[in-house]
Enzyme design. Sequence first.
Site, PDB file in Angstrom:
ATOM      1  N   TRP A   1      41.206  27.465  40.864  1.00  0.00           N
ATOM      2  CA  TRP A   1      40.154  27.625  39.850  1.00  0.00           C
ATOM      3  C   TRP A   1      38.963  28.415  40.396  1.00  0.00           C
ATOM      4  O   TRP A   1      38.377  29.259  39.714  1.00  0.00           O
ATOM      5  CB  TRP A   1      39.718  26.209  39.470  1.00  0.00           C
ATOM      6  CG  TRP A   1      38.926  26.023  38.241  1.00  0.00           C
ATOM      7  CD1 TRP A   1      37.830  26.729  37.844  1.00  0.00           C
ATOM      8  CD2 TRP A   1      39.137  25.005  37.245  1.00  0.00           C
ATOM      9  NE1 TRP A   1      37.344  26.218  36.676  1.00  0.00           N
ATOM     10  CE2 TRP A   1      38.130  25.161  36.296  1.00  0.00           C
ATOM     11  CE3 TRP A   1      40.065  23.986  37.098  1.00  0.00           C
ATOM     12  CZ2 TRP A   1      38.019  24.322  35.184  1.00  0.00           C
ATOM     13  CZ3 TRP A   1      39.947  23.160  35.998  1.00  0.00           C
ATOM     14  CH2 TRP A   1      38.946  23.322  35.048  1.00  0.00           C
TER      15      TRP A   1
ATOM     16  N   ARG B   1      38.745  30.750  42.315  1.00  0.00           N
ATOM     17  CA  ARG B   1      38.917  32.198  42.422  1.00  0.00           C
ATOM     18  C   ARG B   1      38.251  32.934  41.258  1.00  0.00           C
ATOM     19  O   ARG B   1      38.055  34.141  41.308  1.00  0.00           O
ATOM     20  CB  ARG B   1      40.405  32.543  42.475  1.00  0.00           C
ATOM     21  CG  ARG B   1      41.130  31.944  43.660  1.00  0.00           C
ATOM     22  CD  ARG B   1      40.586  32.481  44.965  1.00  0.00           C
ATOM     23  NE  ARG B   1      40.632  33.916  45.022  1.00  0.00           N
ATOM     24  CZ  ARG B   1      41.711  34.636  45.343  1.00  0.00           C
ATOM     25  NH1 ARG B   1      42.805  34.026  45.696  1.00  0.00           N
ATOM     26  NH2 ARG B   1      41.679  35.949  45.347  1.00  0.00           N
TER      27      ARG B   1
ATOM     28  N   GLU C   1      29.701  21.415  43.306  1.00  0.00           N
ATOM     29  CA  GLU C   1      30.789  20.477  43.582  1.00  0.00           C
ATOM     30  C   GLU C   1      30.307  19.257  44.350  1.00  0.00           C
ATOM     31  O   GLU C   1      29.352  19.313  45.124  1.00  0.00           O
ATOM     32  CB  GLU C   1      31.896  21.193  44.396  1.00  0.00           C
ATOM     33  CG  GLU C   1      33.148  20.353  44.553  1.00  0.00           C
ATOM     34  CD  GLU C   1      34.286  21.087  45.265  1.00  0.00           C
ATOM     35  OE1 GLU C   1      34.096  22.242  45.671  1.00  0.00           O
ATOM     36  OE2 GLU C   1      35.376  20.482  45.404  1.00  0.00           O
ATOM     37  N   TYR C   2      31.026  18.159  44.138  1.00  0.00           N
ATOM     38  CA  TYR C   2      30.832  16.894  44.863  1.00  0.00           C
ATOM     39  C   TYR C   2      30.896  17.196  46.363  1.00  0.00           C
ATOM     40  O   TYR C   2      31.771  17.944  46.808  1.00  0.00           O
ATOM     41  CB  TYR C   2      31.967  15.954  44.456  1.00  0.00           C
ATOM     42  CG  TYR C   2      31.872  14.541  44.968  1.00  0.00           C
ATOM     43  CD1 TYR C   2      31.246  13.548  44.228  1.00  0.00           C
ATOM     44  CD2 TYR C   2      32.454  14.197  46.190  1.00  0.00           C
ATOM     45  CE1 TYR C   2      31.186  12.239  44.689  1.00  0.00           C
ATOM     46  CE2 TYR C   2      32.394  12.898  46.659  1.00  0.00           C
ATOM     47  CZ  TYR C   2      31.764  11.926  45.907  1.00  0.00           C
ATOM     48  OH  TYR C   2      31.707  10.637  46.364  1.00  0.00           O
TER      49      TYR C   2
ATOM     50  N   HIS D   1      32.903  34.882  27.170  1.00  0.00           N
ATOM     51  CA  HIS D   1      33.761  36.029  27.511  1.00  0.00           C
ATOM     52  C   HIS D   1      34.578  35.723  28.768  1.00  0.00           C
ATOM     53  O   HIS D   1      35.794  35.909  28.809  1.00  0.00           O
ATOM     54  CB  HIS D   1      32.914  37.294  27.721  1.00  0.00           C
ATOM     55  CG  HIS D   1      33.643  38.376  28.443  1.00  0.00           C
ATOM     56  ND1 HIS D   1      34.790  38.957  27.955  1.00  0.00           N
ATOM     57  CD2 HIS D   1      33.418  38.958  29.661  1.00  0.00           C
ATOM     58  CE1 HIS D   1      35.234  39.853  28.822  1.00  0.00           C
ATOM     59  NE2 HIS D   1      34.434  39.860  29.867  1.00  0.00           N
TER      60      HIS D   1
ATOM     61  N   HIS E   1      38.696  34.922  29.610  1.00  0.00           N
ATOM     62  CA  HIS E   1      39.478  35.572  30.673  1.00  0.00           C
ATOM     63  C   HIS E   1      40.189  34.501  31.512  1.00  0.00           C
ATOM     64  O   HIS E   1      41.381  34.605  31.807  1.00  0.00           O
ATOM     65  CB  HIS E   1      38.534  36.412  31.544  1.00  0.00           C
ATOM     66  CG  HIS E   1      39.210  37.094  32.687  1.00  0.00           C
ATOM     67  ND1 HIS E   1      40.113  38.111  32.530  1.00  0.00           N
ATOM     68  CD2 HIS E   1      39.132  36.889  34.033  1.00  0.00           C
ATOM     69  CE1 HIS E   1      40.556  38.515  33.713  1.00  0.00           C
ATOM     70  NE2 HIS E   1      39.982  37.774  34.642  1.00  0.00           N
TER      71      HIS E   1
ATOM     72  N   ARG F   1      45.007  31.290  32.907  1.00  0.00           N
ATOM     73  CA  ARG F   1      45.416  29.952  33.335  1.00  0.00           C
ATOM     74  C   ARG F   1      46.149  29.149  32.261  1.00  0.00           C
ATOM     75  O   ARG F   1      46.658  28.069  32.549  1.00  0.00           O
ATOM     76  CB  ARG F   1      44.193  29.173  33.847  1.00  0.00           C
ATOM     77  CG  ARG F   1      43.515  29.835  35.040  1.00  0.00           C
ATOM     78  CD  ARG F   1      44.459  30.029  36.207  1.00  0.00           C
ATOM     79  NE  ARG F   1      43.782  30.687  37.336  1.00  0.00           N
ATOM     80  CZ  ARG F   1      44.349  30.910  38.512  1.00  0.00           C
ATOM     81  NH1 ARG F   1      45.605  30.569  38.731  1.00  0.00           N
ATOM     82  NH2 ARG F   1      43.678  31.511  39.470  1.00  0.00           N
TER      83      ARG F   1
HETATM   84  C1  LIG Z   1      49.490  33.182  37.947  1.00  0.00           C
HETATM   85  C2  LIG Z   1      48.519  33.540  39.040  1.00  0.00           C
HETATM   86  C3  LIG Z   1      48.951  33.674  40.349  1.00  0.00           C
HETATM   87  C4  LIG Z   1      48.049  33.997  41.369  1.00  0.00           C
HETATM   88  N1  LIG Z   1      48.502  34.094  42.654  1.00  0.00           N
HETATM   89  C5  LIG Z   1      47.627  34.380  43.648  1.00  0.00           C
HETATM   90  C6  LIG Z   1      48.066  34.484  45.019  1.00  0.00           C
HETATM   91  O1  LIG Z   1      49.228  34.314  45.316  1.00  0.00           O
HETATM   92  N2  LIG Z   1      47.135  34.734  45.963  1.00  0.00           N
HETATM   93  C7  LIG Z   1      45.819  34.949  45.672  1.00  0.00           C
HETATM   94  O2  LIG Z   1      45.023  35.202  46.583  1.00  0.00           O
HETATM   95  N3  LIG Z   1      45.379  34.868  44.382  1.00  0.00           N
HETATM   96  C8  LIG Z   1      46.232  34.592  43.378  1.00  0.00           C
HETATM   97  N4  LIG Z   1      45.783  34.504  42.091  1.00  0.00           N
HETATM   98  C9  LIG Z   1      44.361  34.701  41.829  1.00  0.00           C
HETATM   99  C10 LIG Z   1      44.095  36.098  41.202  1.00  0.00           C
HETATM  100  O3  LIG Z   1      44.430  37.130  42.102  1.00  0.00           O
HETATM  101  C11 LIG Z   1      42.621  36.208  40.829  1.00  0.00           C
HETATM  102  O4  LIG Z   1      41.826  36.096  42.000  1.00  0.00           O
HETATM  103  C12 LIG Z   1      42.176  35.145  39.859  1.00  0.00           C
HETATM  104  O5  LIG Z   1      43.088  35.042  38.797  1.00  0.00           O
HETATM  105  C13 LIG Z   1      40.802  35.469  39.318  1.00  0.00           C
HETATM  106  O6  LIG Z   1      40.930  36.585  38.493  1.00  0.00           O
HETATM  107  P1  LIG Z   1      39.737  37.593  38.250  1.00  0.00           P
HETATM  108  O7  LIG Z   1      39.315  38.212  39.552  1.00  0.00           O
HETATM  109  O8  LIG Z   1      40.146  38.535  37.170  1.00  0.00           O
HETATM  110  O9  LIG Z   1      38.651  36.589  37.664  1.00  0.00           O
HETATM  111  P2  LIG Z   1      37.073  36.434  37.892  1.00  0.00           P
HETATM  112  O10 LIG Z   1      36.747  36.212  39.326  1.00  0.00           O
HETATM  113  O11 LIG Z   1      36.645  35.408  36.919  1.00  0.00           O
HETATM  114  O12 LIG Z   1      36.483  37.780  37.486  1.00  0.00           O
HETATM  115  C14 LIG Z   1      36.486  38.214  36.123  1.00  0.00           C
HETATM  116  C15 LIG Z   1      36.456  39.714  36.127  1.00  0.00           C
HETATM  117  O13 LIG Z   1      35.187  40.124  36.657  1.00  0.00           O
HETATM  118  C16 LIG Z   1      35.352  41.280  37.469  1.00  0.00           C
HETATM  119  N5  LIG Z   1      34.909  40.956  38.826  1.00  0.00           N
HETATM  120  C17 LIG Z   1      34.495  39.748  39.278  1.00  0.00           C
HETATM  121  N6  LIG Z   1      34.103  39.843  40.562  1.00  0.00           N
HETATM  122  C18 LIG Z   1      34.301  41.126  40.912  1.00  0.00           C
HETATM  123  C19 LIG Z   1      34.093  41.859  42.115  1.00  0.00           C
HETATM  124  N7  LIG Z   1      33.583  41.292  43.199  1.00  0.00           N
HETATM  125  N8  LIG Z   1      34.394  43.155  42.126  1.00  0.00           N
HETATM  126  C20 LIG Z   1      34.880  43.771  41.030  1.00  0.00           C
HETATM  127  N9  LIG Z   1      35.104  43.125  39.852  1.00  0.00           N
HETATM  128  C21 LIG Z   1      34.812  41.841  39.814  1.00  0.00           C
HETATM  129  C22 LIG Z   1      36.813  41.672  37.395  1.00  0.00           C
HETATM  130  O14 LIG Z   1      36.983  42.570  36.332  1.00  0.00           O
HETATM  131  C23 LIG Z   1      37.491  40.383  37.020  1.00  0.00           C
HETATM  132  O15 LIG Z   1      38.720  40.563  36.328  1.00  0.00           O
HETATM  133  C24 LIG Z   1      46.665  34.199  41.064  1.00  0.00           C
HETATM  134  C25 LIG Z   1      46.243  34.062  39.740  1.00  0.00           C
HETATM  135  C26 LIG Z   1      47.135  33.747  38.724  1.00  0.00           C
HETATM  136  C27 LIG Z   1      46.632  33.609  37.323  1.00  0.00           C
END
Ligand SMILES: Cc1cc2nc3c(=O)[nH]c(=O)nc-3n(C[C@H](O)[C@H](O)[C@H](O)COP(=O)(O)OP(=O)(O)OC[C@H]3O[C@@H](n4cnc5c(N)ncnc54)[C@H](O)[C@@H]3O)c2cc1C
Length: 284
Positions: A90, A92, A100-101, A191, A195, A200
Amino acid sequence: MARTTNPEAENILDKEFKCLNAGFVRLVDYMGGDESIVQAARVSYGRGTKSVNEDRGLIRYLMRHMHTTPFEMVELKFHVKLPIFVARQWIRHRTANVNEYSGRYSIMNDEFYVPEEAAVHFQSLSNRQGRSEGEVPADLRAKVLEMLVASQRRSYADYEQMLESDIARELARINLPLSLYTEWYWKIDLHNLFHFLQLRMDVHAQYEIRVYADAMSEIAKKVAPIAWEAFDDYLLRSEKFSRLELKVITASLDVSRITMETLGQFGLKGREAEEFLEKLSKLK
Ligand SMILES: Cc1cc2nc3c(=O)[nH]c(=O)nc-3n(C[C@H](O)[C@H](O)[C@H](O)COP(=O)(O)OP(=O)(O)OC[C@H]3O[C@@H](n4cnc5c(N)ncnc54)[C@H](O)[C@@H]3O)c2cc1C
């Protein structure tokens, strides 16, 4: 303008939506709803829209065209109790505010996630990250649960013993397993919540985090029902096609047979139908 509240959302404020064996998610507070999305959009589009129908059309237009910032005007604050391995996935999602606690400050509670028997599956052979559909024999399922519980008990007993010997909490906790429950406050705008939900609630996400995402989707639906419906239509249940995939679809479709009239039969009308026909005309 007075603070926007929504009776459906007010009704569920503070209500725990149970998740897994001992977790929950509850809406602690929220700011805004469908009206705030429309209000923000009008700053850019002027005072063109007035009726509920027009508001709905505007919200759906914004979602369709990825005009996302008006959705950021709605905020939701959740209190979540979740296993640490779910929290690791989560966290990520970087666009939320989290508190967090603290296991350094407080004693971790003796509460662990134990899957239901039905959630025990073999490793999937086709998806390296997932579970297979095949049935695990009952005696093996029972053994897995027994092993999980036994090691949870053992590690919590060690933790307690260290605390009784006045070992620092921040050290005593380091062997506690990922199945231990933690809690946090998690605040995000609509928004970015959409996402999070899109990723999820998907079948590729691990079952345990999906349970929470499903509950939060129900909550978001109460806070901003029209925006949620647009999310459901244009993101959650839509599909993206690659160039080659589109080539296959185009070759198998007689686009000329699709008219405004046909679209109306499926509930696609007005501007949305025109936009669809425009998209189809590009498929050559
Ligand atoms: C089914 C599944 C499997 C996965 N498996 C793995 C795995 O094996 N290993 C692993 O490490 N992770 C894994 N992940 C995590 C995945 O890689 C993403 O880190 C996570 O889903 C968060 O996505 P996000 O970065 O789009 O979301 P958020 O962090 O919420 O960001 C939302 C959006 O904001 C923008 N953003 C946010 N921060 C930045 C930044 N610093 N620079 C540029 N743009 C930014 C991007 O457009 C991003 O899409 C998995 C996720 C899913 C759903």
